[in-house]
Design a protein around this motif. Structure first.
Motif, PDB file in Angstrom:
ATOM      1  N   VAL A 118       0.834  -1.195   0.000  1.00 13.75           N
ATOM      2  CA  VAL A 118       0.000   0.000   0.000  1.00 13.75           C
ATOM      3  C   VAL A 118       0.876   1.255   0.000  1.00 13.75           C
ATOM      4  O   VAL A 118       0.583   2.237  -0.688  1.00 13.75           O
ATOM      5  CB  VAL A 118      -0.957  -0.002   1.204  1.00 13.75           C
ATOM      6  CG1 VAL A 118      -1.784   1.282   1.236  1.00 13.75           C
ATOM      7  CG2 VAL A 118      -1.884  -1.216   1.144  1.00 13.75           C
ATOM      8  N   LEU A 122       1.251   4.917  -2.306  1.00 16.02           N
ATOM      9  CA  LEU A 122       1.350   6.240  -1.688  1.00 16.02           C
ATOM     10  C   LEU A 122       2.621   6.955  -2.136  1.00 16.02           C
ATOM     11  O   LEU A 122       2.615   8.166  -2.395  1.00 16.02           O
ATOM     12  CB  LEU A 122       1.333   6.098  -0.164  1.00 16.02           C
ATOM     13  CG  LEU A 122       0.012   5.609   0.443  1.00 16.02           C
ATOM     14  CD1 LEU A 122       0.215   5.209   1.905  1.00 16.02           C
ATOM     15  CD2 LEU A 122      -1.066   6.676   0.334  1.00 16.02           C
ATOM     16  N   ALA A 136      -0.840   4.103   5.245  1.00 21.90           N
ATOM     17  CA  ALA A 136      -1.060   2.728   4.805  1.00 21.90           C
ATOM     18  C   ALA A 136      -1.814   1.933   5.866  1.00 21.90           C
ATOM     19  O   ALA A 136      -2.722   1.150   5.549  1.00 21.90           O
ATOM     20  CB  ALA A 136       0.276   2.060   4.489  1.00 21.90           C
ATOM     21  N   LEU A 139      -5.455   2.839   5.738  1.00 19.12           N
ATOM     22  CA  LEU A 139      -6.134   2.247   4.588  1.00 19.12           C
ATOM     23  C   LEU A 139      -6.379   0.757   4.807  1.00 19.12           C
ATOM     24  O   LEU A 139      -7.440   0.232   4.449  1.00 19.12           O
ATOM     25  CB  LEU A 139      -5.310   2.473   3.319  1.00 19.12           C
ATOM     26  CG  LEU A 139      -5.350   3.903   2.776  1.00 19.12           C
ATOM     27  CD1 LEU A 139      -4.199   4.138   1.808  1.00 19.12           C
ATOM     28  CD2 LEU A 139      -6.683   4.181   2.090  1.00 19.12           C
ATOM     29  N   ARG A 168      -4.761  -0.604  -1.763  1.00 17.61           N
ATOM     30  CA  ARG A 168      -3.768   0.011  -2.651  1.00 17.61           C
ATOM     31  C   ARG A 168      -4.455   0.910  -3.684  1.00 17.61           C
ATOM     32  O   ARG A 168      -3.959   1.998  -4.001  1.00 17.61           O
ATOM     33  CB  ARG A 168      -2.953  -1.076  -3.353  1.00 17.61           C
ATOM     34  CG  ARG A 168      -1.842  -0.554  -4.251  1.00 17.61           C
ATOM     35  CD  ARG A 168      -1.100  -1.701  -4.910  1.00 17.61           C
ATOM     36  NE  ARG A 168      -1.987  -2.527  -5.716  1.00 17.61           N
ATOM     37  CZ  ARG A 168      -1.612  -3.671  -6.295  1.00 17.61           C
ATOM     38  NH1 ARG A 168      -0.382  -4.113  -6.144  1.00 17.61           N
ATOM     39  NH2 ARG A 168      -2.471  -4.360  -7.014  1.00 17.61           N
ATOM     40  N   ALA A 171      -5.447   4.019  -2.068  1.00 17.72           N
ATOM     41  CA  ALA A 171      -4.277   4.853  -1.765  1.00 17.72           C
ATOM     42  C   ALA A 171      -3.973   5.844  -2.876  1.00 17.72           C
ATOM     43  O   ALA A 171      -3.314   6.866  -2.639  1.00 17.72           O
ATOM     44  CB  ALA A 171      -3.051   3.972  -1.506  1.00 17.72           C
TER      45      ALA A 171
END
Length: 274
Positions: A118, A122, A136, A139, A168, A171
């Motif tokens: 993830v 970012l 992360a 999320l 992901r 993100a």
């Protein structure tokens, strides 16, 4: 010609119908999140187009399911919206920042933990290193995986890997999320659980979601609007607008009622396309 079916009688009371009309009227005044105008796609050397004269407008925050049998052009249309391919004719307008895409395969980096997978999204987005770990973790918590942040993909179940892939995609912080049969390879119980997770994420984040599936019941479970594509060439055969409710549980009998109606129309579309 496109048929439009209203499923208010099956899905709820007169109050729900009024609510659905109100939502529809409010969205009609908004600038669409996605506009598809006269789109045709034909590959070089092919005798017929994959898609022909597709017109579709999707409102901000709307959850739309693209439904159809294999070969009707669902994934092709999603790729065109994503900008991964270009139409032969017509125009597609999407938000300036584009769309996040989630595919059937999670495509996680096997040497990275769930958190690091993830964090990679970012980092590509330009989030500062000092902020990436916390972002992360947040999320992963959104998709119910805060306790699995340190595990690598081979240590996760298929459903958990798809949750990481969803985190992901989120993100990327784009207003449009495109999903190409992301749960097709999962067992029925896991798929139902992820339907609940996805609905929760959608309601919390307000994303516009375009979800491709060939599973009629999945479309009836998730979609505010269901767009049926008929094959050879792919074209819009019918649409259903479902009144919004707080949630639709997997065992809700209304889902089966909707699925039966859509299945009958899908069979007609397949038969007419032969």
């Amino acid at each position: 010609m496109t048929d439009t079916a209203t499923l208010t009688d099956q899905l709820g009371s007169a109050s729900l119908a009024a609510e659905a009309r109100g939502v529809g009227e409010a969205r009609a005044a908004e600038q669409p999140a996605i506009t598809i105008s006269g789109v045709t796609k034909q590959y070089r050397g092919a005798s017929a187009p994959v898609l022909e004269n597709i017109d579709l407008s999707i409102a901000p925050g709307e959850f739309v399911c693209l439904l159809g049998a294999s070969g009707c052009g669902k994934s092709t249309l999603l790729n065109l919206i994503a900008g991964l391919d270009a139409p032969t004719a017509g125009r597609i307008d999407v938000p300036r920042d584009g769309a996040a895409v989630m595919f059937q395969e999670s495509a996680l980096m096997p040497w990275l933990t769930a958190r690091r997978n993830v964090e990679l999204a970012l980092r590509l987005r330009g989030v500062r290193r000092a902020e990436r770990s916390a972002a992360a973790s947040e999320l992963l918590a959104t998709v119910g995986l805060e306790d699995a942040a340190g595990r690598r993909p081979h240590e996760l179940s298929g459903g958990m890997r798809q949750r990481v892939a969803l985190a992901r995609a989120l993100a990327q912080n784009r207003s449009v999320l495109l999903m190409d049969e992301p749960f097709a390879a999962l067992d029925a119980i896991t798929r139902d659980l992820l339907h609940d997770e996805l609905e929760s994420v959608w309601r919390r984040t307000g994303r516009t979601i375009v979800f491709v599936t060939h599973n009629v019941r999945e479309a009836a479970r998730l979609g505010q609007r269901i767009v049926l594509l008929a094959p050879r060439p792919g074209r819009i055969a019918a649409e259903w607008r479902l009144p919004d409710v707080d949630e639709r549980r997997a065992d809700d009998p209304r889902i089966d009622e909707v699925a039966r109606e859509i299945t009958a129309r899908l069979r007609e579309a397949i038969r007419d396309g032969r």
